[in-house]
Design a protein around this motif. Structure first.
Motif: not given
Ligand code: ZN
Length: 417
Positions: A9, A12, A25, A28
Motif C-alpha cells: 500500500c 500505510c 488496500c 485504507c
Molecule cells: Zn493501506
C-alpha cells in the motif's frame, strides 16, 4: 534482476500478494482513504548495475529491466521510452526542459504503462484485457493488447475525443461507450470479477490509480531524466495530473536511484491539475483529496477528474511538492505559445505544467535558478479541437504576391516582405 515479492500500500505500507493487482488496500479503504498498491521486490532494483555503464539495449524502456518486474525478453514492447529531453529557452520560464512523451508509439506516455501492464497480463495468463479510458490509456491498452495477441475491451464515455476512439478501434480494441462516466467502472469491475478480465486502468471509485505493474513503467521516465542530466536530478518535475500514476511512478524511480546511491537527491514534484482537489487536500492536511466540481468541463480532457488520489497526495507531501489548479484560458495560451515557439504541439492537458511553472516562478515558490522538467504527456493530433479554436481560418487568396502579402498581414499580422 529483482523479483516482485508483494504489492504494498502506498499509504500505510500493508503488504498483499503479487496477484492482488485488481484491488486496492482494504485497510485504507475502510479508513476512508482508498490507496493504490505498488510493487515491492525481493532485492533493491538496479542493484549490482554499474552506474558508469547503464544498460543500452534493447531500444526501449526495457533496457532498464534490472529495475522492473519482468525481463526484457518477456516484454510486450513497441519500442516505448527513450524519449527526448529538450531545453525550452524561448518560453521565458527559466531553466526548463521538456520530456517529450508524445514521441512514444501511440503518441503518449501511457505506452510505458501499457507495455508494463500487458507484459504482466501475459505472465498472469490473462485471456482478455480491459480499460476504462477517455483516451490515451485506452489507446495504449489497445495497441499493446494487439501486440500481445489479446482481445481488449475499452469502456469510454459519450464526449470523449473522436480521434482517440478511432485510435483505439484501429488497434482492434472493442470500444463501448456509456452515458455516465462512473458507469464504466461498474461494468469493468463486473468483467474483472466474473470473467477474470485483466484491468490496466482504474475501474472503481473513489479512484486509487492504475494497475501497479503498469505503473512500474513510469519509473523509467525518472531513470532517463537522471541519466540525461548525468545523474544530477532536476529541482522540480512538473506533471499534468489526473490520478497521479506517472507522478507516483517517476517519484518512485527517483527514490530507487537515490537508494542505489546513483543520485544525491529526489526532485520535488508539482501536480498541475484542473479540479482544485489536490491543492485543497495539501492545504487542509486531509488524508483523502476532496471531490471538487471546479472546471469539470476543462479542455484538458485527459486530466478532467474531479477528485485527486491518495498516491498523488503522498508524492506531493513526501517530496515537498506543490499543486496548482489551471484554467482553460491559460491552457489555450500555452498551447499556442509552445507550438509556435518550440515546435511542439501537445494535447491540451500537456501544457498545464507550463502554466503551473509560470505561476510558481512568479510566486517565488520555484526559485529563479532552480531547474524544472515538464512532462509533456501526449500529442496534439489526438485531440486537435482546443488549439483549432485559437487559430485563424487560413485565408483564400487569388491574384499575385501583393494579394498573398495582404492576406498574411490581415490574418497573421505579418509585415515583412
Ligand atoms: Zn493501506
Amino acid at each position: 534482476m529483482p523479483t516482485p515479492s508483494a504489492l504494498v500500500c502506498v499509504r500505510c505500507g500493508a503488504r498483499y500478494p503479487v496477484d492482488h493487482y485488481a484491488h486496492d488496500c482494504p485497510a485504507c479503504r475502510s479508513a476512508g482513504a482508498p490507496a493504490n498498491l505498488t510493487v515491492a521486490y525481493d532485492s533493491l532494483p538496479g542493484e549490482g548495475l554499474d552506474q558508469e555503464r547503464p544498460p543500452h539495449r534493447p531500444g526501449s524502456m526495457w533496457r532498464w529491466d534490472d529495475f522492473l518486474h519482468a525481463p526484457a525478453a518477456d516484454a510486450v514492447s513497441l519500442g516505448e521510452g527513450n524519449t527526448p529531453l529538450l531545453p525550452a529557452p524561448s518560453l521565458g520560464l527559466g531553466d526548463l526542459w521538456i520530456k517529450d512523451e508524445s514521441r512514444n508509439p501511440t503518441w503518449s506516455f501511457k505506452d510505458r504503462l501499457g507495455s508494463a501492464a500487458l507484459t504482466m497480463a501475459r505472465r498472469f495468463g490473462a485471456k482478455v484485457v480491459a480499460s476504462s479510458s477517455s483516451g490515451n490509456a485506452g489507446a495504449a491498452a489497445a495497441a499493446y493488447a494487439a501486440k500481445a495477441g489479446l482481445p481488449c475491451v475499452v469502456f469510454t464515455f459519450v464526449g470523449s475525443a473522436g480521434p482517440l476512439v478511432l485510435q483505439m478501434q484501429a488497434y482492434g480494441a472493442m470500444v463501448v461507450k456509456v452515458a455516465d462516466k462512473t458507469e464504466r467502472w461498474r461494468l469493468q469491475s463486473a468483467g474483472v470479477r466474473e470473467f477474470g478480465w485483466y484491468p490496466t486502468s482504474p475501474f472503481f471509485g473513489p479512484v486509487v490509480g492504475s494497475n501497479p505493474y503498469g505503473m512500474e513503467g513510469y519509473k523509467t521516465i525518472a531513470y532517463e531524466i537522471a541519466e540525461t542530466f548525468d545523474w544530477q536530478p532536476p529541482d522540480w518535475c512538473v506533471l499534468p495530473v489526473c490520478y497521479g500514476d506517472a507522478l507516483y511512478g517517476m517519484w518512485k524511480g527517483f527514490q530507487e536511484l537515490s537508494a542505489l546511491g546513483w543520485t544525491k537527491r529526489t526532485p520535488r514534484f508539482v501536480a498541475a491539475e484542473v479540479s482544485g482537489s489536490l491543492p485543497t487536500a495539501l492545504a487542509s492536511g486531509d488524508a483523502m483529496p476532496p471531490v471538487m466540481a471546479r472546471n469539470a468541463q476543462s479542455i484538458a480532457i485527459s486530466i478532467g477528474a474531479a477528485q485527486g488520489t491518495v498516491q498523488a497526495l503522498e508524492v506531493l507531501r513526501k517530496s515537498g511538492g506543490q499543486a496548482v489548479t489551471i484554467g482553460d484560458d491559460e491552457l489555450r495560451r500555452w498551447l499556442v505559445t509552445l507550438a509556435s515557439k518550440e515546435g511542439i504541439w501537445p494535447e491540451a492537458s500537456s501544457v498545464a505544467p507550463f502554466a503551473a511553472i509560470e505561476r510558481l516562478r512568479a510566486d517565488g515558490k520555484i526559485a529563479p535558478r532552480e531547474r524544472c522538467v515538464a512532462l509533456l504527456t501526449a500529442a496534439g493530433l489526438k485531440d486537435p479541437a482546443p488549439i483549432g479554436k485559437s487559430l485563424p481560418e487560413p485565408p483564400l487568396v487569388s491574384g499575385g504576391l501583393r494579394e498573398v502579402m495582404a492576406a498574411l498581414r490581415n490574418s497573421y499580422g505579418f509585415a515583412d516582405g
